[in-house]
Motif scaffolding. Sequence first.
Motif, short mmCIF file in Angstrom:
data_model
loop_
_atom_site.label_atom_id
_atom_site.label_comp_id
_atom_site.label_asym_id
_atom_site.label_seq_id
_atom_site.Cartn_x
_atom_site.Cartn_y
_atom_site.Cartn_z
N GLN A 100 -13.82 -5.96 -37.98
CA GLN A 100 -15.22 -5.69 -37.68
C GLN A 100 -15.37 -4.22 -37.33
OE1 GLN A 100 -16.17 -8.62 -34.63
NE2 GLN A 100 -17.00 -9.99 -36.19
N ALA A 101 -16.32 -3.59 -37.96
CA ALA A 101 -16.51 -2.15 -37.80
C ALA A 101 -17.76 -1.87 -36.97
CB ALA A 101 -16.63 -1.48 -39.16
N THR A 102 -17.56 -1.36 -35.78
CA THR A 102 -18.72 -1.02 -34.96
C THR A 102 -19.48 0.16 -35.54
OG1 THR A 102 -17.33 0.39 -33.59
CG2 THR A 102 -17.64 -1.87 -32.85
N THR A 103 -18.74 1.02 -36.21
CA THR A 103 -19.35 2.23 -36.77
C THR A 103 -18.86 2.45 -38.18
OG1 THR A 103 -19.34 3.23 -34.55
CG2 THR A 103 -19.74 4.70 -36.42
N MET A 104 -19.78 2.77 -39.06
CA MET A 104 -19.42 3.16 -40.43
C MET A 104 -20.02 4.53 -40.71
SD MET A 104 -19.72 -0.35 -42.66
CE MET A 104 -18.47 -1.62 -42.54
N PHE A 105 -19.36 5.26 -41.56
CA PHE A 105 -19.77 6.61 -41.90
C PHE A 105 -19.97 6.71 -43.41
CE2 PHE A 105 -18.60 8.29 -37.75
CZ PHE A 105 -17.61 7.41 -37.34
N TRP A 106 -20.92 7.53 -43.79
CA TRP A 106 -21.15 7.80 -45.20
C TRP A 106 -20.92 9.28 -45.48
CZ3 TRP A 106 -21.61 4.27 -48.93
CH2 TRP A 106 -21.93 2.95 -48.56
N TYR A 107 -20.10 9.54 -46.51
CA TYR A 107 -19.76 10.90 -46.90
C TYR A 107 -20.18 11.12 -48.36
CZ TYR A 107 -16.54 10.93 -42.88
OH TYR A 107 -15.99 10.85 -41.63
N ARG A 108 -20.31 12.39 -48.67
CA ARG A 108 -20.56 12.78 -50.04
C ARG A 108 -19.48 13.81 -50.41
NH1 ARG A 108 -26.46 14.82 -52.34
NH2 ARG A 108 -25.79 15.17 -54.49
N GLN A 109 -18.91 13.65 -51.58
CA GLN A 109 -17.85 14.55 -52.01
C GLN A 109 -18.21 15.13 -53.36
OE1 GLN A 109 -13.99 12.76 -52.80
NE2 GLN A 109 -12.92 14.65 -52.24
N PRO B 187 -30.90 13.83 -60.86
CA PRO B 187 -29.57 14.28 -61.30
C PRO B 187 -28.78 15.02 -60.22
CG PRO B 187 -31.14 14.60 -63.07
CD PRO B 187 -31.94 14.13 -61.86
N GLU B 188 -29.47 15.72 -59.34
CA GLU B 188 -28.74 16.45 -58.28
C GLU B 188 -28.14 15.52 -57.23
OE1 GLU B 188 -31.92 16.94 -59.15
OE2 GLU B 188 -33.23 17.05 -57.39
N ASP B 189 -28.51 14.24 -57.29
CA ASP B 189 -27.91 13.25 -56.38
C ASP B 189 -26.58 12.72 -56.94
OD1 ASP B 189 -31.22 11.96 -55.83
OD2 ASP B 189 -30.12 13.44 -54.64
N THR C 62 -17.71 5.55 -54.51
CA THR C 62 -18.62 5.14 -55.60
C THR C 62 -19.09 6.38 -56.33
OG1 THR C 62 -19.41 3.18 -54.41
CG2 THR C 62 -20.83 4.06 -56.17
N ARG C 63 -18.85 6.38 -57.63
CA ARG C 63 -19.30 7.51 -58.46
C ARG C 63 -20.71 7.22 -58.95
NH1 ARG C 63 -17.82 12.38 -58.78
NH2 ARG C 63 -15.64 11.76 -58.97
N LEU C 64 -21.68 8.04 -58.54
CA LEU C 64 -23.06 7.89 -58.98
C LEU C 64 -23.40 8.98 -59.98
CD1 LEU C 64 -25.98 6.80 -58.87
CD2 LEU C 64 -26.34 8.27 -56.86
#
Lengths: 116, 112
Positions: free
Chosen positions: A29-38, A86-88, A111-113
Amino acid sequence: GAVVSQHPSWVICKSGTSVKIECRSLDFQATTMFWYRQFPKQSLMLMATSNEGSKATYEQGVEKDKFLINHASLTLSTLTVTSAHPEDSSFYICSARVDRVSDTQYFGPGTRLTVL
Amino acid sequence: GNSVTQMEGPVTLSEEAFLTINCTYTATGYPSLFWYVQYPGEGLQLLLKATKADDKGSNKGFEATYRKETTSFHLEKGSVQVSDSAVYFCALIISNDYKLSFGAGTTVTVRA
């Protein structure tokens, strides 16, 4: 143990549509999740921090209305890219922290968008 | 603010060569230091970490020592293998701030 999954692993969408990316902690169980962009050949940029049951905290310069984050349960966080352009296009990575005193994050495979 | 600087790649080595990837940091507090590795097509994995000065993190033959006096956390491996080809990220976290700050990453390619 400590496995984090992401779905989908890749997605292609048309400009103007919205895309949802799921991040799940499979065996904890994850109390905190983080989102990154690479970006290609660059480091990870923290976009936002997601705590279960509360609003996400966004980093400076990240549009919260553009990148909607929902941490619905202790094992699931979602990132929705609204009205994608496209810039996303990028590689989006989530990570999860087991508890509030842990300094170790476990990362999803990303995830590759691609926005056409 | 907090920041991590690591040597630019790409780094290309032959098998059994010695690998060093330099990493230095600036931090407003007292950080924990990490090395993460990203193998081709996979997510980041924690390779090793150190939480206080003079601590040595080690894993899979890799080592890094937390040097407070030089604000460094250089990664070393005495004899690399082809399977060590990956992107290596140095990172830090401040104890009262859970946010990871990453270096730019160093791409390492090991040739047979």
